[in-house]
Design a protein around this motif. Structure first.
Motif, PDB file in Angstrom:
ATOM      1  N   LEU A 222       0.609  -1.202   0.004  1.00 37.20           N
ATOM      2  CA  LEU A 222       0.003   0.093  -0.057  1.00 37.20           C
ATOM      3  C   LEU A 222       0.891   1.159   0.031  1.00 37.20           C
ATOM      4  O   LEU A 222       0.517   2.221  -0.624  1.00 37.20           O
ATOM      5  CB  LEU A 222      -0.915   0.052   1.268  1.00 37.20           C
ATOM      6  CG  LEU A 222      -1.841   1.059   1.340  1.00 37.20           C
ATOM      7  CD1 LEU A 222      -2.800   1.405   0.354  1.00 37.20           C
ATOM      8  CD2 LEU A 222      -2.632   0.948   2.644  1.00 37.20           C
ATOM      9  N   GLY A 223       2.062   1.194   0.703  1.00 42.75           N
ATOM     10  CA  GLY A 223       2.716   2.647   0.700  1.00 42.75           C
ATOM     11  C   GLY A 223       4.156   2.143   1.676  1.00 42.75           C
ATOM     12  O   GLY A 223       4.111   0.710   2.248  1.00 42.75           O
ATOM     13  N   ARG A 224       4.980   2.936   1.710  1.00 39.40           N
ATOM     14  CA  ARG A 224       6.007   2.901   2.567  1.00 39.40           C
ATOM     15  C   ARG A 224       6.363   4.122   3.554  1.00 39.40           C
ATOM     16  O   ARG A 224       5.707   5.066   3.080  1.00 39.40           O
ATOM     17  CB  ARG A 224       7.186   2.572   1.654  1.00 39.40           C
ATOM     18  CG  ARG A 224       7.194   1.504   0.772  1.00 39.40           C
ATOM     19  CD  ARG A 224       8.536   1.142   0.030  1.00 39.40           C
ATOM     20  NE  ARG A 224       8.571   0.046  -0.679  1.00 39.40           N
ATOM     21  CZ  ARG A 224       9.587  -0.962  -0.937  1.00 39.40           C
ATOM     22  NH1 ARG A 224      10.773  -0.604  -0.421  1.00 39.40           N
ATOM     23  NH2 ARG A 224       9.275  -2.205  -1.297  1.00 39.40           N
ATOM     24  N   ARG A 225       7.099   3.868   4.614  1.00 38.91           N
ATOM     25  CA  ARG A 225       7.545   4.812   5.580  1.00 38.91           C
ATOM     26  C   ARG A 225       8.842   4.421   6.014  1.00 38.91           C
ATOM     27  O   ARG A 225       9.150   3.311   6.589  1.00 38.91           O
ATOM     28  CB  ARG A 225       6.378   5.140   6.564  1.00 38.91           C
ATOM     29  CG  ARG A 225       6.746   6.114   7.655  1.00 38.91           C
ATOM     30  CD  ARG A 225       6.893   7.430   7.223  1.00 38.91           C
ATOM     31  NE  ARG A 225       7.254   8.298   8.438  1.00 38.91           N
ATOM     32  CZ  ARG A 225       6.516   8.788   9.170  1.00 38.91           C
ATOM     33  NH1 ARG A 225       5.284   8.402   9.295  1.00 38.91           N
ATOM     34  NH2 ARG A 225       6.779   9.476  10.217  1.00 38.91           N
ATOM     35  N   ARG A 226       9.719   5.501   6.105  1.00 38.73           N
ATOM     36  CA  ARG A 226      11.091   4.997   6.695  1.00 38.73           C
ATOM     37  C   ARG A 226      11.032   5.713   8.187  1.00 38.73           C
ATOM     38  O   ARG A 226      10.329   6.703   8.479  1.00 38.73           O
ATOM     39  CB  ARG A 226      12.220   5.954   6.037  1.00 38.73           C
ATOM     40  CG  ARG A 226      13.572   5.582   6.605  1.00 38.73           C
ATOM     41  CD  ARG A 226      14.617   6.216   5.716  1.00 38.73           C
ATOM     42  NE  ARG A 226      14.710   5.878   4.403  1.00 38.73           N
ATOM     43  CZ  ARG A 226      15.525   5.038   3.922  1.00 38.73           C
ATOM     44  NH1 ARG A 226      16.183   4.185   4.885  1.00 38.73           N
ATOM     45  NH2 ARG A 226      15.350   4.433   2.595  1.00 38.73           N
ATOM     46  N   MET A 227      11.368   4.728   9.176  1.00 36.78           N
ATOM     47  CA  MET A 227      11.216   5.197  10.498  1.00 36.78           C
ATOM     48  C   MET A 227      12.501   4.795  11.340  1.00 36.78           C
ATOM     49  O   MET A 227      13.336   4.011  10.978  1.00 36.78           O
ATOM     50  CB  MET A 227      10.073   4.221  11.056  1.00 36.78           C
ATOM     51  CG  MET A 227       8.664   4.426  10.609  1.00 36.78           C
ATOM     52  SD  MET A 227       7.405   3.523  11.309  1.00 36.78           S
ATOM     53  CE  MET A 227       7.324   4.277  12.927  1.00 36.78           C
ATOM     54  N   GLU A 242       1.698   7.490   8.768  1.00 42.81           N
ATOM     55  CA  GLU A 242       1.615   7.982   7.349  1.00 42.81           C
ATOM     56  C   GLU A 242       2.507   7.612   6.557  1.00 42.81           C
ATOM     57  O   GLU A 242       3.830   7.539   6.728  1.00 42.81           O
ATOM     58  CB  GLU A 242       2.044   9.590   7.510  1.00 42.81           C
ATOM     59  CG  GLU A 242       1.641  10.522   6.428  1.00 42.81           C
ATOM     60  CD  GLU A 242       2.075  11.668   6.599  1.00 42.81           C
ATOM     61  OE1 GLU A 242       1.922  12.533   5.651  1.00 42.81           O
ATOM     62  OE2 GLU A 242       2.156  12.272   7.721  1.00 42.81           O
ATOM     63  N   LEU A 243       1.952   7.119   5.414  1.00 44.36           N
ATOM     64  CA  LEU A 243       2.685   6.415   4.179  1.00 44.36           C
ATOM     65  C   LEU A 243       3.157   7.536   3.478  1.00 44.36           C
ATOM     66  O   LEU A 243       2.925   8.648   3.057  1.00 44.36           O
ATOM     67  CB  LEU A 243       1.831   5.609   3.754  1.00 44.36           C
ATOM     68  CG  LEU A 243       1.423   4.079   4.326  1.00 44.36           C
ATOM     69  CD1 LEU A 243       0.619   3.151   3.801  1.00 44.36           C
ATOM     70  CD2 LEU A 243       2.357   3.649   5.253  1.00 44.36           C
ATOM     71  N   ASP A 244       3.940   7.207   2.183  1.00 45.80           N
ATOM     72  CA  ASP A 244       4.491   8.051   1.241  1.00 45.80           C
ATOM     73  C   ASP A 244       3.430   8.085   0.024  1.00 45.80           C
ATOM     74  O   ASP A 244       4.012   8.608  -0.980  1.00 45.80           O
ATOM     75  CB  ASP A 244       5.905   7.678   0.782  1.00 45.80           C
ATOM     76  CG  ASP A 244       5.670   5.947   0.094  1.00 45.80           C
ATOM     77  OD1 ASP A 244       4.628   5.451   0.121  1.00 45.80           O
ATOM     78  OD2 ASP A 244       6.992   5.737  -0.388  1.00 45.80           O
ATOM     79  N   SER A 249      -3.868   6.241  -4.559  1.00 45.80           N
ATOM     80  CA  SER A 249      -2.800   5.899  -5.324  1.00 45.80           C
ATOM     81  C   SER A 249      -2.808   4.349  -5.697  1.00 45.80           C
ATOM     82  O   SER A 249      -3.404   3.511  -4.874  1.00 45.80           O
ATOM     83  CB  SER A 249      -1.505   6.093  -4.497  1.00 45.80           C
ATOM     84  OG  SER A 249      -1.597   7.545  -4.303  1.00 45.80           O
ATOM     85  N   PRO A 250      -2.337   3.889  -6.729  1.00 50.31           N
ATOM     86  CA  PRO A 250      -2.373   2.469  -7.149  1.00 50.31           C
ATOM     87  C   PRO A 250      -1.325   1.595  -6.109  1.00 50.31           C
ATOM     88  O   PRO A 250      -0.367   2.310  -5.302  1.00 50.31           O
ATOM     89  CB  PRO A 250      -1.580   2.510  -8.548  1.00 50.31           C
ATOM     90  CG  PRO A 250      -1.804   3.896  -9.108  1.00 50.31           C
ATOM     91  CD  PRO A 250      -1.666   4.920  -7.856  1.00 50.31           C
ATOM     92  N   VAL A 251      -1.534   0.579  -5.659  1.00 50.68           N
ATOM     93  CA  VAL A 251      -0.975  -0.379  -4.977  1.00 50.68           C
ATOM     94  C   VAL A 251      -0.034  -1.375  -5.761  1.00 50.68           C
ATOM     95  O   VAL A 251      -0.508  -1.703  -6.767  1.00 50.68           O
ATOM     96  CB  VAL A 251      -2.103  -1.391  -4.156  1.00 50.68           C
ATOM     97  CG1 VAL A 251      -1.067  -2.364  -3.247  1.00 50.68           C
ATOM     98  CG2 VAL A 251      -3.097  -0.594  -3.362  1.00 50.68           C
ATOM     99  N   ASP A 252       1.176  -1.486  -5.223  1.00 58.04           N
ATOM    100  CA  ASP A 252       2.217  -1.850  -5.940  1.00 58.04           C
ATOM    101  C   ASP A 252       2.143  -3.817  -5.694  1.00 58.04           C
ATOM    102  O   ASP A 252       1.601  -3.943  -4.446  1.00 58.04           O
ATOM    103  CB  ASP A 252       3.649  -1.700  -5.450  1.00 58.04           C
ATOM    104  CG  ASP A 252       4.102  -0.316  -5.916  1.00 58.04           C
ATOM    105  OD1 ASP A 252       3.340   0.127  -6.817  1.00 58.04           O
ATOM    106  OD2 ASP A 252       5.270   0.153  -5.313  1.00 58.04           O
TER     107      ASP A 252
END
Length: 292
Positions: A222-227, A242-244, A249-252
């Motif tokens: 669904l999305g990515r987030r660096r933590m 919170e994702l990027d 937006s389309p899902v990979d």
């Protein structure tokens, strides 16, 4: 002081490996580290039941390396937590940390291979290397022994002498081969038959049915987030990440970590699904940040 004595002086290498495993699982695992045992690995020091073993070998400078034996349950949890659902990817940070500690404790330069999976028998065979130093750490979840970390460092066993290279005998002036020296073996060159094109048959082509049982991990991202690790450990039920990507937006769609398509989330009979809207060209990769 030897490498093993340096490592066991404060047990930092085992604690670092335990912390890396806890982070890979996601924070709901707390591991304890048992007292180091300065002995070759044995079956009674391994986790009970079926185990999987990953090895990072010393390629130059010494023999041995580091091993991590895990219960199948822990290995499955690590695979599920990895973006590409691969055990070696999940364990890579743990071996990087361990190898750095071994390098710091060593007075000689060491080079390590990439981690790879081996059979338990290969780990237990380390007991045959009496000229190596060994240390075994037990990793415990509560009262349950779920992993064992092993370091084995020392010279390689002497390998068998390589056979002498076979060469054609030199010819004397009269066209004959010189007499062999006393005790020397006669050397001759084997003549191979000519390979004809008719000997190659393409009629026995293999069917694609061979691939029907090959398993591949399919992931919808669904999305990515660096933590940071601190933020990751601070997560609690109900926290919002919170994702990027923006809403809608389309899902990979990834297969074994490789991006192959994009689509939209749909609901089919009260279950989520992905409707493919785009097939990604070969060579495209998802972003390099950590997956949420």
């Amino acid at each position: 002081m030897s490498i093993i004595n340096e490592l066991t002086a404060d047990n930092s290498v085992a604690m670092a490996v335990a912390a890396a495993l806890e982070t890979a699982i996601g924070g709901d695992l707390i591991l304890g580290v048992g007292r180091p045992k300065l002995t070759a690995p044995a079956l009674d020091l391994m986790p009970p039941g079926p185990v999987r073993v990953v090895h990072c070998a010393v390629e130059h400078g010494a023999g041995g390396g580091s091993y991590l034996a895990l219960t199948e349950t822990l290995a499955a949890r690590l695979e599920a937590s990895s973006p590409d659902e691969q055990l070696l990817s999940a364990l890579a940070p743990a071996f990087v940390t361990a190898n750095e500690s071994i390098l710091n404790a060593s007075g000689d330069p060491l080079e390590f291979s990439a981690p790879y999976e081996v059979a338990l028998d290969e780990l237990l065979a380390e007991s045959a290397h009496s000229d190596r130093e060994h240390v075994v750490y037990t990793l415990i979840d509560g009262n349950e022994r779920i992993a064992a970390f092993v370091v084995a460092i020392g010279p390689e066993q002497a390998s068998a002498a390589a056979p002498a290279e076979a060469t054609a005998p030199a010819m004397t002036g009269n066209g004959t081969a010189p007499a062999s020296a006393p005790g020397a073996s006669n050397v001759s060159i084997h003549e191979f038959q000519q390979l004809h094109e008719s000997a190659i048959s393409l009629s026995d082509s293999r069917s694609l049915s061979l691939l029907h049982e090959v398993e591949m991990g399919v992931t919808a991202e669904l999305g990515r987030r660096r933590m940071t690790v601190r933020d990751l450990l601070a997560l609690t039920p109900g926290a919002v990440i919170e994702l990027d990507r923006a809403a809608g937006s389309p899902v990979d769609v990834l297969v074994n970590g490789t991006l192959i398509a994009r689509g939209e989330v749909v609901v089919i009979d009260e279950e989520f699904g992905i409707r493919i809207s785009e097939i990604v060209a070969a060579g495209a990769n998802p972003s390099a940040s950590a997956a949420a």
